[in-house]
Structure formats: structure tokens, C-alpha cells
Scaffold this motif. Sequence first.
Motif, PDB file in Angstrom:
ATOM      1  N   GLY A  48      -8.770 -28.824 -11.391  1.00 35.81           N
ATOM      2  CA  GLY A  48      -7.915 -28.485 -12.512  1.00 35.81           C
ATOM      3  C   GLY A  48      -6.637 -27.785 -12.120  1.00 35.81           C
ATOM      4  N   GLU A  49      -6.593 -27.343 -10.861  1.00 35.15           N
ATOM      5  CA  GLU A  49      -5.408 -26.608 -10.448  1.00 35.15           C
ATOM      6  C   GLU A  49      -4.215 -27.531 -10.366  1.00 35.15           C
ATOM      7  OE1 GLU A  49      -5.957 -24.485  -6.898  1.00 35.15           O
ATOM      8  OE2 GLU A  49      -7.367 -23.077  -7.774  1.00 35.15           O
ATOM      9  N   ALA A  50      -3.164 -27.105 -10.977  1.00 32.56           N
ATOM     10  CA  ALA A  50      -1.947 -27.910 -10.943  1.00 32.56           C
ATOM     11  C   ALA A  50      -0.781 -26.981 -10.700  1.00 32.56           C
ATOM     12  CB  ALA A  50      -1.756 -28.625 -12.271  1.00 32.56           C
ATOM     13  N   PRO A  51       0.142 -27.390  -9.843  1.00 30.18           N
ATOM     14  CA  PRO A  51       1.294 -26.526  -9.625  1.00 30.18           C
ATOM     15  C   PRO A  51       2.178 -26.492 -10.864  1.00 30.18           C
ATOM     16  CG  PRO A  51       1.567 -28.617  -8.479  1.00 30.18           C
ATOM     17  CD  PRO A  51       0.203 -28.615  -9.066  1.00 30.18           C
ATOM     18  N   GLU A 109       5.619 -26.307 -13.017  1.00 29.77           N
ATOM     19  CA  GLU A 109       6.814 -27.119 -12.854  1.00 29.77           C
ATOM     20  C   GLU A 109       7.780 -26.467 -11.889  1.00 29.77           C
ATOM     21  OE1 GLU A 109       8.596 -28.224 -16.579  1.00 29.77           O
ATOM     22  OE2 GLU A 109       6.618 -28.455 -17.451  1.00 29.77           O
ATOM     23  N   GLY A 110       8.197 -27.215 -10.897  1.00 30.90           N
ATOM     24  CA  GLY A 110       9.202 -26.736  -9.967  1.00 30.90           C
ATOM     25  C   GLY A 110       8.686 -25.722  -8.979  1.00 30.90           C
ATOM     26  N   GLU A 111       7.393 -25.414  -9.006  1.00 33.03           N
ATOM     27  CA  GLU A 111       6.856 -24.408  -8.097  1.00 33.03           C
ATOM     28  C   GLU A 111       5.958 -25.053  -7.055  1.00 33.03           C
ATOM     29  OE1 GLU A 111       4.765 -21.334  -9.985  1.00 33.03           O
ATOM     30  OE2 GLU A 111       6.509 -20.529 -11.022  1.00 33.03           O
ATOM     31  N   THR A 112       5.911 -24.439  -5.910  1.00 36.47           N
ATOM     32  CA  THR A 112       4.998 -24.886  -4.885  1.00 36.47           C
ATOM     33  C   THR A 112       3.876 -23.864  -4.794  1.00 36.47           C
ATOM     34  OG1 THR A 112       6.864 -25.777  -3.713  1.00 36.47           O
ATOM     35  CG2 THR A 112       4.811 -25.550  -2.480  1.00 36.47           C
ATOM     36  N   PRO A 113       2.675 -24.211  -5.174  1.00 34.69           N
ATOM     37  CA  PRO A 113       1.606 -23.236  -5.129  1.00 34.69           C
ATOM     38  C   PRO A 113       1.259 -22.890  -3.688  1.00 34.69           C
ATOM     39  CG  PRO A 113       0.744 -25.389  -5.684  1.00 34.69           C
ATOM     40  CD  PRO A 113       2.212 -25.514  -5.628  1.00 34.69           C
ATOM     41  N   PRO A 115      -2.333 -23.586 -14.377  1.00 35.66           N
ATOM     42  CA  PRO A 115      -1.253 -23.926 -15.306  1.00 35.66           C
ATOM     43  C   PRO A 115      -0.900 -22.731 -16.189  1.00 35.66           C
ATOM     44  CG  PRO A 115      -3.019 -25.541 -15.362  1.00 35.66           C
ATOM     45  CD  PRO A 115      -3.515 -24.394 -14.568  1.00 35.66           C
ATOM     46  N   GLU A 116       0.395 -22.542 -16.352  1.00 37.00           N
ATOM     47  CA  GLU A 116       0.839 -21.430 -17.192  1.00 37.00           C
ATOM     48  C   GLU A 116       0.568 -21.742 -18.651  1.00 37.00           C
ATOM     49  OE1 GLU A 116       4.924 -20.781 -16.426  1.00 37.00           O
ATOM     50  OE2 GLU A 116       4.621 -20.578 -14.278  1.00 37.00           O
TER      51      GLU A 116
END
Lengths: 137, 228
Positions: B203-206, B208-212, B222-223
Motif C-alpha cells: 500500500g505504500e506509495a510515494p 506526488e513529486g517525492e522520493t520516499p 499516502p498523505e
Amino acid sequence: MKNMPKRTKHRKVQKGRLKGNATRGHTVEFGDYGLQSLEAGWISSRALEAGRVAATRAAPGGRITIRVFPHKPITSIPAETRMGKGKGEPEYWAATVKPGTVIYEVGGVDADVAKLAMNRVAHKLKVSTRLVKRRAR
Amino acid sequence: MSAKKTSSESLKAMPREGSGSRDSRRARRDGKIPVVLYGHGEANAHLLTDAHALELALRTEQQVFTLDVNGKSESCLVREVQYDTFGLNVLHVDFNRVDLKEEVEVEVALEIVGKAKGVTEGGTLVTQHPAIWVKCRADSIPAHLEIDVTEIEMGHAIHAGEVKLPKGVTLDEDKMEPETPVIAVVAPKAEVEETPDDEAPEGEAPAEGETPTDGEGSDGEPEKKEGD
């Protein structure tokens, strides 16, 4: 290995439609044998990883190549949730596959071992597949 | 080393009346395959051949064919074969007119012989080029080139310039440099044992525009917007 994009422009994308056959990525390029999809569908990053592990175990010493990447975030809404309130949250990542796409390739092993490895992989995927051989010319 | 030479096989062809994709599809439906014959300063000829006969001919290792067009025989080389998505049906073939005494540039398949030393030590034999480009007379194109891999050690390769070629056949250095590795034995990758921490939840998703990264505050969750 994290089988997901490092960075995305959008967190969620629309479903889209998978129409027609593959016009690229449908030939074996890196190994000697490949596993070609016969259906269109989404292959989750978990399935891809499970396939990789199965192939590595079935063909030790072989070179496994995964030709697709799970670029697509798939969302879902939680159970027992009322409809509405917007799109669900990303649950997993999937690779979109069209009929003809070569999903896995194996090289550096005998034909029997390669066939066994691709057979093990095929059982991990939700699309029907066939074994293809690299063309010399 | 080289095996037997390719022999010429005759294929019957007839001139095409129409052209374009619609006409090609109709021809394929009728068991014919559109082909083109070009070269030697003559006009291009758009032809039709019998699908079954052509597919059987292409399965052999021969490269020189004789096209019989309205009783006139022409020797030609296969320059390109187009297959459908699944690689099952031939869609179109390019034939190049050739004089059997002239020197031509062709791709000849390699046939691996033996088991490499490096493979017995645990390495993997990787075929980087299943065929090499050679120059030779059109009537003496080898069917395939046998390549002995028994002496390749781990981390070593056979280069295009080291492939033993029969008399009258030379490497085409314009299309393939002699230093190009064709077959190599590579060391196996060290298997990294995955710890449970490495397996990120699906379920982890970076964002938008961020590199986890593994640092705090960027765990890929997700925020959630207020008011959701």
C-alpha cells in the motif's frame, strides 16, 4: 528490491483500457527463452516478485530478466465503506500487460531448465502465457 | 567453425495488383504473403508468395532464395522478415536481389558447442549476440557458425573478432566491431537475503513529486487531506 516507482508525478491514475496487442516488447531480446502473455491484464508487483523468486529457484545459475515494471498505482476503497467520498487509496502497484508482451526471460541454462522455470513463473501470473524462444535472425 | 553452406530454394511469386494495408490483409487472408524485391538498380517489385511455402523456407537456415516471377528467376537474400505480435505468422518479407558471385553482408547465426569452464565453476553463459555480421560471397554463406565455448572462463568472453570463420568469410567490421563480446560467462549475482524490513507493504506509495526514503517522515504513506 522494492518493486515500485521511486517517484511519481501523480499518486493515483485512472484505470484506462487495454486494447489491442503489444506492438513493442513482444520479442525475446535478453535471454534464450521468454514467457509471453496471451491476455491483457494487470500484474501486481507481488506477482512479479513471486515469479522472479520461483524462476531463480527453478533455474539456479540462470539469468532472469523481468521485461515489465509495475508503474501503475491501483487504488481500492476499504471494506464496509459507504460509496462516495472520492477515490480510494493506492493499494498496490501493477504492470500493464497486453497480449504478446514478453514478461520474463531466462538465459544461460539448458532448454529443459528454462522451460521448467517459465512454467513455475506462469503459475504465479494471472494472465495465460506461452513459452517463446529467441529468434537467431 | 562453419557447417554446410546454404543452398538456394525456389519460391514462386506473382506480381501484386493492389497495394496498401487493406490489400495486404486480403492477400494474407487468401494464404498469400506480400513481399518486396529490390536492389541492383532495378525497379522495386511488389509480389505475392504462397504463405505456407514461404514459412517453410524461412524455417531453414538458408539465406539465398530464388524467386520465380512469371518464369523469370532471380536470386535474392532475405533482408527483413516481419512477424505478427506473437511471432507465429509472417507478415512481410524484404528480398534483396543478389548476384551469387558478389560479396554480401549477412547475419549468420551462432551455434554454441561445448560447456564453458566458467559455467562448471558456477557462472552463467550469456549470449549477447545470437548472430554475427559477416562478409562473404553470396553462394558461400555459411548456414551457421559453430562457436566452441569450452575455454571461456568466468568473467571472460568470446569477441566477434575471435570467432573462427571459414575460408572466404570475414567479419563485417562496419556493422560489428571485432571487440564486441558475443558470448560471455558472467559470475552469479550474490543473493541478498531479504529481511522482513525490506518487504515494504504494497500500500505504500510515494507522495506526488517525492522520493520516499528510509528516513523519518517519508515512509511512503499516502498523505491524507483534511476533510476526507
